[in-house]
Design a protein around this motif. Structure first.
Motif, PDB file in Angstrom:
ATOM      1  N   SER A  40      -6.576   0.689  -5.915  1.00  0.00           N
ATOM      2  CA  SER A  40      -7.271   1.782  -5.239  1.00  0.00           C
ATOM      3  C   SER A  40      -6.772   1.954  -3.814  1.00  0.00           C
ATOM      4  N   LEU A  41      -6.623   0.857  -3.127  1.00  0.00           N
ATOM      5  CA  LEU A  41      -6.137   0.899  -1.752  1.00  0.00           C
ATOM      6  C   LEU A  41      -4.701   1.419  -1.691  1.00  0.00           C
ATOM      7  N   LEU A  42      -3.866   0.964  -2.606  1.00  0.00           N
ATOM      8  CA  LEU A  42      -2.469   1.415  -2.596  1.00  0.00           C
ATOM      9  C   LEU A  42      -2.336   2.896  -2.931  1.00  0.00           C
ATOM     10  N   PHE A  43      -3.096   3.369  -3.931  1.00  0.00           N
ATOM     11  CA  PHE A  43      -3.014   4.792  -4.272  1.00  0.00           C
ATOM     12  C   PHE A  43      -3.513   5.670  -3.127  1.00  0.00           C
ATOM     13  N   MET A  44      -4.492   5.189  -2.388  1.00  0.00           N
ATOM     14  CA  MET A  44      -5.001   5.978  -1.262  1.00  0.00           C
ATOM     15  C   MET A  44      -4.019   5.941  -0.098  1.00  0.00           C
ATOM     16  N   CYS A  45      -3.399   4.805   0.126  1.00  0.00           N
ATOM     17  CA  CYS A  45      -2.529   4.653   1.294  1.00  0.00           C
ATOM     18  C   CYS A  45      -1.106   5.161   1.062  1.00  0.00           C
TER      19      CYS A  45
END
Length: 165
Positions: A40-45
């Motif tokens: 989730s963090l990687l897809f957002m960032c």
């Protein structure tokens, strides 16, 4: 101390609630939480414009809290499963239960706010959110929902463990 290391209760029977702290199911739950919150963090960032919306910043902040929590408990669960000597103490399980509960509420709020803002951006106009970019935001929200589901399951299992300690 030997009873605590073997996981025996005072009557000499094995007590293990599947999914509770120190079990192999808890290890799987923590691994899933870590993987989904990191995704989730990687897809957002992947997009540098996420900071333009408060809901997206909130998701990044919450996932930044969930990752170290889940990773730490993943290591403790792995130690407990492979060494089979982790005495369960009521205070420790209560701390883990409260941490899981707080982080699961925060994860649900972050996932819901991200999903609703993304839906609003898609409905408003294509100029606010190109399809590729909104697809990443939606995927990030979906990963946050999966992380929340595993975190809330872990919270419930540990809540059920507390009365037996």
């Amino acid at each position: 101390m030997l009873r605590a290391c073997l996981g025996l209760n005072y009557h000499g029977r094995m007590e293990e609630l599947p999914g509770a702290f120190g079990s192999s199911a808890s290890l799987a739950l923590r691994l899933g939480q870590t993987v989904f919150s990191t995704a989730s963090l990687l897809f957002m960032c992947l997009d540098v414009d996420f900071y333009g919306y408060t809901a997206f910043c909130y998701l990044v902040t919450v996932m930044g809290l969930v990752i170290p929590w889940s990773l730490t408990l993943l290591v403790v669960d792995a130690y407990s499963v492979f060494i089979k000597c982790l005495p369960l103490q009521r205070r420790l399980v209560m701390i883990i239960f409260l941490g899981d509960m707080i982080l699961s509420y925060l994860s649900l709020a972050a996932a819901c706010s991200t999903a609703s803002v993304t839906d609003l951006l898609l409905d408003a106009d294509r100029s606010y959110c190109p399809a590729k970019l909104c697809g990443r935001y939606q995927l990030s929200a979906a990963m946050a929902f999966l992380s929340w589901f595993l975190s809330s399951a872990s919270c419930l299992f540990n809540f059920w463990l507390v009365p037996s300690l």
